[in-house]
Design a protein around this motif. Structure first.
Motif, PDB file in Angstrom:
ATOM      1  N   GLU A 195       0.815  -1.357  -0.028  1.00 24.58           N
ATOM      2  CA  GLU A 195       0.110   0.040  -0.141  1.00 24.58           C
ATOM      3  C   GLU A 195       0.894   1.246   0.079  1.00 24.58           C
ATOM      4  N   LYS A 196       1.859   1.214   0.857  1.00 23.78           N
ATOM      5  CA  LYS A 196       2.930   2.453   0.749  1.00 23.78           C
ATOM      6  C   LYS A 196       3.390   2.508  -0.649  1.00 23.78           C
ATOM      7  N   LEU A 197       3.901   1.580  -1.049  1.00 21.28           N
ATOM      8  CA  LEU A 197       4.377   1.866  -2.685  1.00 21.28           C
ATOM      9  C   LEU A 197       3.096   2.432  -3.592  1.00 21.28           C
ATOM     10  N   ILE A 198       2.001   1.773  -3.622  1.00 18.76           N
ATOM     11  CA  ILE A 198       1.070   2.269  -4.478  1.00 18.76           C
ATOM     12  C   ILE A 198       0.581   3.810  -4.050  1.00 18.76           C
ATOM     13  N   THR A 199       0.729   4.245  -2.846  1.00 17.96           N
ATOM     14  CA  THR A 199       0.088   5.466  -2.608  1.00 17.96           C
ATOM     15  C   THR A 199       1.153   6.503  -2.820  1.00 17.96           C
ATOM     16  N   GLY A 200       2.413   6.023  -2.435  1.00 23.65           N
ATOM     17  CA  GLY A 200       3.456   6.935  -2.933  1.00 23.65           C
ATOM     18  C   GLY A 200       3.913   7.368  -4.341  1.00 23.65           C
ATOM     19  N   LEU A 201       3.596   6.258  -5.156  1.00 26.67           N
ATOM     20  CA  LEU A 201       3.646   6.427  -6.741  1.00 26.67           C
ATOM     21  C   LEU A 201       2.669   7.285  -6.998  1.00 26.67           C
ATOM     22  N   ILE A 202       1.374   6.901  -6.483  1.00 26.25           N
ATOM     23  CA  ILE A 202       0.318   7.804  -7.316  1.00 26.25           C
ATOM     24  C   ILE A 202       0.426   9.254  -6.785  1.00 26.25           C
ATOM     25  N   SER A 203       0.704   9.400  -5.439  1.00 27.15           N
ATOM     26  CA  SER A 203       0.793  10.827  -4.827  1.00 27.15           C
ATOM     27  C   SER A 203       1.965  11.816  -5.456  1.00 27.15           C
ATOM     28  N   ASP A 204       3.023  10.997  -6.040  1.00 30.00           N
ATOM     29  CA  ASP A 204       4.062  11.850  -6.512  1.00 30.00           C
ATOM     30  C   ASP A 204       3.690  12.393  -8.126  1.00 30.00           C
ATOM     31  N   ARG A 205       2.898  11.362  -8.768  1.00 31.68           N
ATOM     32  CA  ARG A 205       2.108  11.732 -10.030  1.00 31.68           C
ATOM     33  C   ARG A 205       0.857  12.695  -9.889  1.00 31.68           C
ATOM     34  N   ARG A 206       0.029  12.558  -8.934  1.00 38.84           N
ATOM     35  CA  ARG A 206      -1.159  13.159  -8.727  1.00 38.84           C
ATOM     36  C   ARG A 206      -1.440  13.544  -7.187  1.00 38.84           C
ATOM     37  N   ASP A 252      -3.054  15.847  -5.719  1.00 37.17           N
ATOM     38  CA  ASP A 252      -4.417  16.422  -5.132  1.00 37.17           C
ATOM     39  C   ASP A 252      -5.448  15.277  -5.247  1.00 37.17           C
ATOM     40  N   ASP A 253      -5.085  14.173  -5.595  1.00 38.62           N
ATOM     41  CA  ASP A 253      -5.884  13.008  -5.372  1.00 38.62           C
ATOM     42  C   ASP A 253      -6.208  12.486  -4.188  1.00 38.62           C
ATOM     43  N   GLY A 254      -7.617  11.974  -3.778  1.00 39.63           N
ATOM     44  CA  GLY A 254      -7.699  11.259  -2.560  1.00 39.63           C
ATOM     45  C   GLY A 254      -7.397   9.970  -2.663  1.00 39.63           C
ATOM     46  N   PHE A 255      -7.619   9.249  -1.564  1.00 40.21           N
ATOM     47  CA  PHE A 255      -7.259   7.947  -1.389  1.00 40.21           C
ATOM     48  C   PHE A 255      -8.281   7.167  -0.434  1.00 40.21           C
ATOM     49  N   LEU A 256      -8.709   5.744  -0.522  1.00 40.59           N
ATOM     50  CA  LEU A 256      -9.223   5.128   0.340  1.00 40.59           C
ATOM     51  C   LEU A 256      -8.542   3.728   0.000  1.00 40.59           C
ATOM     52  N   GLY A 257      -7.827   3.087   1.298  1.00 39.66           N
ATOM     53  CA  GLY A 257      -7.133   1.961   1.061  1.00 39.66           C
ATOM     54  C   GLY A 257      -7.573   1.036   2.276  1.00 39.66           C
ATOM     55  N   GLU A 258      -7.331  -0.232   2.145  1.00 41.26           N
ATOM     56  CA  GLU A 258      -7.516  -1.222   3.247  1.00 41.26           C
ATOM     57  C   GLU A 258      -6.694  -1.031   4.374  1.00 41.26           C
ATOM     58  N   GLU A 259      -5.422  -0.662   4.139  1.00 42.51           N
ATOM     59  CA  GLU A 259      -4.458  -0.564   5.246  1.00 42.51           C
ATOM     60  C   GLU A 259      -4.369   0.719   5.726  1.00 42.51           C
ATOM     61  N   GLY A 260      -5.252   1.738   5.735  1.00 45.39           N
ATOM     62  CA  GLY A 260      -5.316   2.855   6.476  1.00 45.39           C
ATOM     63  C   GLY A 260      -5.088   4.031   5.637  1.00 45.39           C
ATOM     64  N   ALA A 261      -4.784   3.934   4.431  1.00 46.88           N
ATOM     65  CA  ALA A 261      -4.708   5.345   3.455  1.00 46.88           C
ATOM     66  C   ALA A 261      -5.825   5.804   3.235  1.00 46.88           C
ATOM     67  N   SER A 262      -5.994   7.045   3.578  1.00 48.39           N
ATOM     68  CA  SER A 262      -7.398   7.750   3.672  1.00 48.39           C
ATOM     69  C   SER A 262      -7.047   9.339   3.553  1.00 48.39           C
ATOM     70  N   SER A 263      -7.506   9.931   2.511  1.00 46.40           N
ATOM     71  CA  SER A 263      -7.699  11.173   2.312  1.00 46.40           C
ATOM     72  C   SER A 263      -8.430  11.842   1.395  1.00 46.40           C
ATOM     73  N   GLU A 264      -9.033  12.858   1.546  1.00 47.96           N
ATOM     74  CA  GLU A 264     -10.106  13.642   0.747  1.00 47.96           C
ATOM     75  C   GLU A 264      -9.566  13.928  -0.759  1.00 47.96           C
ATOM     76  N   GLY A 265      -8.544  14.625  -0.822  1.00 46.98           N
ATOM     77  CA  GLY A 265      -7.973  15.078  -2.060  1.00 46.98           C
ATOM     78  C   GLY A 265      -8.782  16.254  -2.465  1.00 46.98           C
ATOM     79  N   THR A 266      -8.468  16.750  -3.430  1.00 46.10           N
ATOM     80  CA  THR A 266      -9.272  18.371  -3.921  1.00 46.10           C
ATOM     81  C   THR A 266      -9.479  18.301  -5.638  1.00 46.10           C
ATOM     82  N   SER A 267      -9.132  17.116  -6.128  1.00 47.72           N
ATOM     83  CA  SER A 267      -9.133  16.978  -7.435  1.00 47.72           C
ATOM     84  C   SER A 267     -10.543  16.534  -8.240  1.00 47.72           C
ATOM     85  N   GLY A 268     -11.030  15.940  -7.304  1.00 48.52           N
ATOM     86  CA  GLY A 268     -12.285  15.140  -7.723  1.00 48.52           C
ATOM     87  C   GLY A 268     -12.100  13.633  -8.198  1.00 48.52           C
TER      88      GLY A 268
END
Length: 271
Positions: A53-64, A66-82
């Motif tokens: 999960e850290k690998l996935i959220t890190g990769l996506i966060s680097d590229r995007r 402003d995006d939000g996340f909902l992950g099984e192992e705790g990744a959770s953020s609203e984001g602002t991009s829609g």
């Protein structure tokens, strides 16, 4: 024509599942142990779930960023991009813990609350499933290359092969076993694979006529649900409802309604 944003989201999801799948397949330690438990002592998390999960959220966060996340192992953020990413870094953790091959990495992208991209990698099969809303579903396999997905032709319910899953909470699982016992005489047979994402993709690929389960979370089903629908399957929950924690059903058009009706009659959603 595919929305350019959806094309970009798909490419990023494919890269993320590939890299996470390689980490899980090639980096699994011989002495892999349980790192934590969730709903019960047998509902486990390993260090590899967390690392993926850290690998996935890190990769996506680097590229995007402003995006939000909902992950099984705790990744959770609203984001602002829609755009929100719904992530199951390791669906089928118990299979993975025991060295069984049926586990997957599942990533979906939602835009304004609707799933628009879904990608599921099943590394031990050498398979990656993908779908973009309105663009069909596809499978890329190491052995056979790429092909469009289509669910099986309609079959009578008594000739349907249906998969299900069981909860890790004992009283819920006992009730699920009672429902399965009532269904078995009415079907060709029942399978229990241990990964909701894989089961949904197997419906899409024509390897199952149907699948149902109680107790799924958004990360368990978001990508697989889109892939199944884009392959021509019908999906839902209780009659008139979308797939949800209470019940998820996915099946070929000929099997969906009779299966859903039996599950309702048998109280498969019962709390």
């Amino acid at each position: 024509m595919t929305d350019p944003l959806h094309t970009d989201l798909l490419a990023l999801a494919e890269e993320a599942v590939r890299r996470a799948g390689e980490l899980l397949r090639d980096g699994r330690p011989a002495d892999l142990a349980v790192a934590a438990t969730k709903s019960s002592p047998i509902d486990v998390v390993t260090e590899m779930d967390i690392a993926a999960e850290k690998l996935i959220t890190g990769l996506i966060s680097d590229r995007r960023p402003d995006d939000g996340f909902l992950g099984e192992e705790g990744a959770s953020s609203e984001g602002t991009s829609g755009v929100r990413w719904v992530i199951d870094p390791l669906d089928g953790t118990v299979n993975y813990l025991y060295g069984l091959p049926t586990w997957a990495v599942s990533i979906a992208a939602e835009q304004d609350g609707e799933t628009v991209v879904g990608v599921v990698a099943v590394p031990m099969r050498g398979e990656t499933y993908r779908a973009v809303r309105g663009g069909g579903a596809w499978l890329t396999a190491d052995r056979d290359g790429e092909r469009a997905l289509a669910c099986r032709p309609p079959a009578p319910l008594d000739q349907a092969l249906v998969s299900t899953g069981f909860n890790y909470v004992t009283d819920v699982r006992t009730h699920q076993a009672d429902v399965a016992q009532r269904l078995i005489p009415l079907l060709r047979d029942i399978r229990r694979g241990g990964s909701a994402a894989v089961d949904l993709c197997d419906v899409a690929a024509g390897r199952l006529d149907g699948y149902y389960e109680r107790g799924l979370h958004p990360w368990d089903l978001a990508a697989g649900d889109l892939i199944a629908r884009e392959a021509g399957a019908l999906t839902g929950g209780r009659p008139g409802e979308r797939p949800a924690y209470a019940l998820t059903v996915a099946a070929t058009p000929g099997v969906f309604q009779p299966l859903q009706r039996l599950l309702e009659d048998f109280g498969a959603w019962h709390d």
